[in-house]
Design an enzyme around this catalytic site. Structure first.
Site, PDB file in Angstrom:
ATOM      1  N   ASP A 128      52.207  36.866  20.080  1.00 56.48           N
ATOM      2  CA  ASP A 128      53.298  37.160  19.153  1.00 56.48           C
ATOM      3  C   ASP A 128      54.541  36.326  19.426  1.00 56.48           C
ATOM      4  O   ASP A 128      55.496  36.371  18.659  1.00 56.48           O
ATOM      5  CB  ASP A 128      53.678  38.644  19.207  1.00 56.48           C
ATOM      6  N   LYS A 177      58.533  47.634  17.744  1.00 54.46           N
ATOM      7  CA  LYS A 177      57.688  48.021  16.606  1.00 54.46           C
ATOM      8  C   LYS A 177      56.298  48.428  17.098  1.00 54.46           C
ATOM      9  O   LYS A 177      55.769  49.462  16.702  1.00 54.46           O
ATOM     10  CB  LYS A 177      57.548  46.843  15.658  1.00 54.46           C
ATOM     11  N   ASN A 178      55.724  47.625  17.998  1.00 59.01           N
ATOM     12  CA  ASN A 178      54.331  47.837  18.402  1.00 59.01           C
ATOM     13  C   ASN A 178      54.160  48.948  19.420  1.00 59.01           C
ATOM     14  O   ASN A 178      53.040  49.280  19.801  1.00 59.01           O
ATOM     15  CB  ASN A 178      53.725  46.529  18.900  1.00 59.01           C
ATOM     16  N   ARG A 189      40.545  39.813  11.919  1.00 58.80           N
ATOM     17  CA  ARG A 189      41.042  41.035  12.560  1.00 58.80           C
ATOM     18  C   ARG A 189      40.144  42.244  12.302  1.00 58.80           C
ATOM     19  O   ARG A 189      40.532  43.235  11.709  1.00 58.80           O
ATOM     20  CB  ARG A 189      42.476  41.292  12.131  1.00 58.80           C
ATOM     21  N   CYS A 237      44.007  39.315   7.403  1.00 58.16           N
ATOM     22  CA  CYS A 237      45.409  39.002   7.109  1.00 58.16           C
ATOM     23  C   CYS A 237      45.590  37.515   7.372  1.00 58.16           C
ATOM     24  O   CYS A 237      44.653  36.815   7.744  1.00 58.16           O
ATOM     25  CB  CYS A 237      46.331  39.860   7.958  1.00 58.16           C
ATOM     26  N   ARG A 265      59.419  43.151   8.293  1.00 56.32           N
ATOM     27  CA  ARG A 265      58.448  44.082   8.872  1.00 56.32           C
ATOM     28  C   ARG A 265      58.694  44.296  10.355  1.00 56.32           C
ATOM     29  O   ARG A 265      58.379  45.337  10.898  1.00 56.32           O
ATOM     30  CB  ARG A 265      57.024  43.520   8.687  1.00 56.32           C
ATOM     31  N   ARG A 280      48.161  46.741   8.740  1.00 61.93           N
ATOM     32  CA  ARG A 280      46.892  46.946   9.443  1.00 61.93           C
ATOM     33  C   ARG A 280      47.010  48.013  10.518  1.00 61.93           C
ATOM     34  O   ARG A 280      46.044  48.674  10.859  1.00 61.93           O
ATOM     35  CB  ARG A 280      46.455  45.647  10.109  1.00 61.93           C
TER      36      ARG A 280
HETATM   37  C1  EPZ Z   1      48.193  44.144  18.159  1.00 60.97           C
HETATM   38  O1  EPZ Z   1      47.355  43.894  17.060  1.00 60.97           O
HETATM   39  C2  EPZ Z   1      49.618  43.896  17.677  1.00 60.97           C
HETATM   40  N1  EPZ Z   1      49.935  44.830  16.610  1.00 60.97           N
HETATM   41  C3  EPZ Z   1      49.731  42.454  17.171  1.00 60.97           C
HETATM   42  O2  EPZ Z   1      51.078  42.251  16.790  1.00 60.97           O
HETATM   43  C4  EPZ Z   1      49.387  41.511  18.324  1.00 60.97           C
HETATM   44  O3  EPZ Z   1      49.429  40.181  17.854  1.00 60.97           O
HETATM   45  C5  EPZ Z   1      47.984  41.842  18.845  1.00 60.97           C
HETATM   46  O4  EPZ Z   1      47.907  43.224  19.233  1.00 60.97           O
HETATM   47  C6  EPZ Z   1      47.605  41.000  20.058  1.00 60.97           C
HETATM   48  O5  EPZ Z   1      48.541  41.192  21.079  1.00 60.97           O
HETATM   49  C7  EPZ Z   1      50.246  46.111  16.940  1.00 60.97           C
HETATM   50  O6  EPZ Z   1      50.270  46.495  18.104  1.00 60.97           O
HETATM   51  C8  EPZ Z   1      50.588  47.029  15.809  1.00 60.97           C
HETATM   52  P1  EPZ Z   1      43.939  43.163  18.873  1.00 60.97           P
HETATM   53  P2  EPZ Z   1      45.794  44.309  17.141  1.00 60.97           P
HETATM   54  O7  EPZ Z   1      43.040  44.249  18.392  1.00 60.97           O
HETATM   55  O8  EPZ Z   1      45.640  45.521  17.965  1.00 60.97           O
HETATM   56  C9  EPZ Z   1      39.903  40.905  18.002  1.00 60.97           C
HETATM   57  C10 EPZ Z   1      52.828  41.503  15.431  1.00 60.97           C
HETATM   58  O9  EPZ Z   1      53.167  40.360  15.135  1.00 60.97           O
HETATM   59  N2  EPZ Z   1      39.359  42.242  17.704  1.00 60.97           N
HETATM   60  O10 EPZ Z   1      44.453  43.213  20.263  1.00 60.97           O
HETATM   61  O11 EPZ Z   1      45.286  44.319  15.752  1.00 60.97           O
HETATM   62  C11 EPZ Z   1      40.941  40.462  16.983  1.00 60.97           C
HETATM   63  O12 EPZ Z   1      40.326  39.858  15.869  1.00 60.97           O
HETATM   64  C12 EPZ Z   1      51.363  41.895  15.433  1.00 60.97           C
HETATM   65  O13 EPZ Z   1      53.613  42.415  15.783  1.00 60.97           O
HETATM   66  C13 EPZ Z   1      38.001  42.371  17.409  1.00 60.97           C
HETATM   67  O14 EPZ Z   1      37.258  41.389  17.380  1.00 60.97           O
HETATM   68  O15 EPZ Z   1      45.184  43.067  17.896  1.00 60.97           O
HETATM   69  C14 EPZ Z   1      41.784  39.482  17.765  1.00 60.97           C
HETATM   70  O16 EPZ Z   1      41.157  38.217  17.749  1.00 60.97           O
HETATM   71  C15 EPZ Z   1      50.497  40.775  14.886  1.00 60.97           C
HETATM   72  N3  EPZ Z   1      37.511  43.606  17.148  1.00 60.97           N
HETATM   73  C16 EPZ Z   1      41.751  40.049  19.188  1.00 60.97           C
HETATM   74  O17 EPZ Z   1      40.652  40.965  19.225  1.00 60.97           O
HETATM   75  C17 EPZ Z   1      38.285  44.731  17.169  1.00 60.97           C
HETATM   76  O18 EPZ Z   1      37.778  45.841  16.935  1.00 60.97           O
HETATM   77  C18 EPZ Z   1      43.003  40.818  19.584  1.00 60.97           C
HETATM   78  O19 EPZ Z   1      43.225  41.762  18.568  1.00 60.97           O
HETATM   79  C19 EPZ Z   1      39.660  44.581  17.477  1.00 60.97           C
HETATM   80  C20 EPZ Z   1      40.175  43.336  17.750  1.00 60.97           C
END
Ligand code: EPZ
Length: 416
Positions: free
Chosen positions: A303, A22-23, A120, A115, A395, A91
């Site tokens: 995840d 998916k990702n 996030r 969420c 999802r 998202r």
């Molecule tokens: C991706 O989400 C994945 N989703 C998530 O999978 C996964 O849990 C996550 O990466 C971490 O590996 C997709 O790829 C579609 P991040 P993403 O930006 O990109 C902080 C699932 O279950 N952050 O790497 O949204 C954030 O709050 C989903 O399949 C900021 O502070 O995650 C978090 O604490 C859930 N500012 C950390 O970074 C930003 O601008 C990692 O978030 C962006 C992120």
């Protein structure tokens, strides 16, 4: 809203085919906005999130045909507006931001909002685009981004954000000059997106490492690509074998992307070994309590945290699970405790004391991976477990109940 009714205690046996990730599929589909030529995708998983992003992309002008292979073509962008109604359900819709600004110089994308697992924010996505010369305004819950021509620059990501890296990498492909992204995410899904962009004519170096160098080009062309296997789905089924005392074979499983998960599952006693094109997973007689800390790739993936916790509920001692990526990713704990688990939360740590057995009960899914954790625990629990609100599960998992049934589980999807 459907629910799963599970009669637990049956060891899983047999073969399961892992779907495309998916990702990986989500950013790769968003990349269709970057060219006017057709892109053909193989192994696209039939998931709710894929349906959602196809709806969003169609509203922006992408024409889809077929299902697998799936063809997408953004001959022209007819809208640059990603509405709240869609973005709030997924998202990852934020992934259209970078491509829209790069392709047509404008994007109006709803802020995703928080969420279940955390706030996030997308501040790093916006900071990077601003550094590339985009003018970003936040107005009434929407991101308004404009840039006549994005310019290459040096970007440092405070956090190796996965979709942030993907958004900025896609934007940089059509920027003027070279962009360097430091502290970039190294996830296999980011690397797969980079590979696809290079097939489209992008000039990218460093994919899979924390420093990406992207030299902007005038135009990108169409291509054909295959979605990599879903390492999180694979890890989930590995836990399913381990928690039910079973022995299963995974097909289309890429162990190279799962080193941290395999290492920890092996520490917990599971036998995991390549058998030709398949991966054999055999449960131990005793599940060994094992500590994990979630980290950016190649560390243990957040995840897989909830699923691993389900396994630790039946461990032979105490397991400390530390969640360092999201601030609220223990929603499954209270539900696991309803099944008899012994878990204490202490800030970012969950201390899991293994119990002899879990007992079936009705439980509530709250987010995608928490749902998977509850299904896994239900498969092991004595008696009947009902997992409510499994729309969360749909999802990210293709036909989970069918796949589990084929492995011998007693599980039914029941309209609630
Ligand atoms: C991706 O989400 C994945 N989703 C998530 O999978 C996964 O849990 C996550 O990466 C971490 O590996 C997709 O790829 C579609 P991040 P993403 O930006 O990109 C902080 C699932 O279950 N952050 O790497 O949204 C954030 O709050 C989903 O399949 C900021 O502070 O995650 C978090 O604490 C859930 N500012 C950390 O970074 C930003 O601008 C990692 O978030 C962006 C992120």
């Amino acid at each position: 809203m459907d629910k799963f009714v599970i009669h637990g205690g049956r060891p899983l046996k047999g073969k399961v085919v892992i779907n495309g990730a998916k990702n990986a599929a989500l950013p790769m589909l968003a990349a269709s906005l970057l060219t006017s030529e057709p892109i053909t995708y193989h192994c696209v998983p039939a998931l709710q999130d894929i349906i959602t992003i196809k709806r969003l992309l169609s509203d922006l002008g992408v024409i889809f045909s077929g299902s697998d292979p799936l063809t997408a073509q953004a001959a022209e962008i007819t809208s640059c507006h990603a509405p709240y109604e869609l973005v709030r359900t997924m998202r990852a819709s934020i992934l259209v931001l970078g491509p829209l600004v790069a392709r047509v110089g404008k994007a109006v994308v709803s802020l995703p909002g928080g969420c279940a697992i955390g706030a996030r924010p997308v501040d790093l996505h916006l900071k990077g685009l601003t550094q590339m010369g985009a003018e970003i305004r936040l107005k009434r819950g929407y991101i308004h981004a404009e840039a006549r021509q994005l310019k290459g620059t040096e970007i440092y990501l405070d956090i190796p954000t996965v979709t942030g890296t993907e958004n900025l990498m896609m934007a940089a492909c059509l920027a003027k000059g070279e962009t360097i992204i430091r502290n970039a995410a190294c996830e296999p899904e980011v690397e797969a997106l980079a590979k696809m962009l290079k097939q489209m004519g992008a000039e990218i170096e460093g994919e899979g490492t924390d420093i990406l160098r992207i030299k902007g080009v005038e135009v990108l062309h169409g291509t054909e690509c295959t979605i990599i296997p879903d390492r999180i789905e694979a890890g989930t089924y590995m836990v399913a074998a381990g928690i039910t005392g079973g022995e299963i074979y995974l097909k289309n499983c890429c162990l190279e992307h799962m080193a941290a998960v395999v290492d920890k599952l092996q520490q917990a006693g599971l036998i995991i070994e390549k058998k030709g094109a398949e991966v054999k997973v055999k449960a131990p007689a005793v599940i060994k309590s094992t500590d994990i800390t979630t980290l950016p790739y190649p560390g243990f993936p957040t995840d897989m945290q909830a699923q691993f916790m389900a396994l630790m509920c039946l461990g032979d001692g105490v397991s400390v699970i530390t969640e360092k990526i999201f601030e609220n990713r223990f929603m499954h704990v209270l539900e696991l405790k309803r099944l008899g688990a012994d878990i204490k939360i202490d800030g970012p740590r969950a201390v899991v004391k293994g119990v002899k057995e879990l007992l079936g009960a009705p439980v509530m899914a709250t987010d995608l991976r928490a749902s998977a954790s509850l299904v896994l625990a239900g498969l092991a629990a004595k008696g009947t477990t009902e997992v409510l609100r499994i729309y969360h599960l749909d999802r990210g998992y293709v036909s989970m109940e069918e796949k589990l049934k084929a492995l011998g589980a007693d599980i039914e999807r029941v309209p609630a």
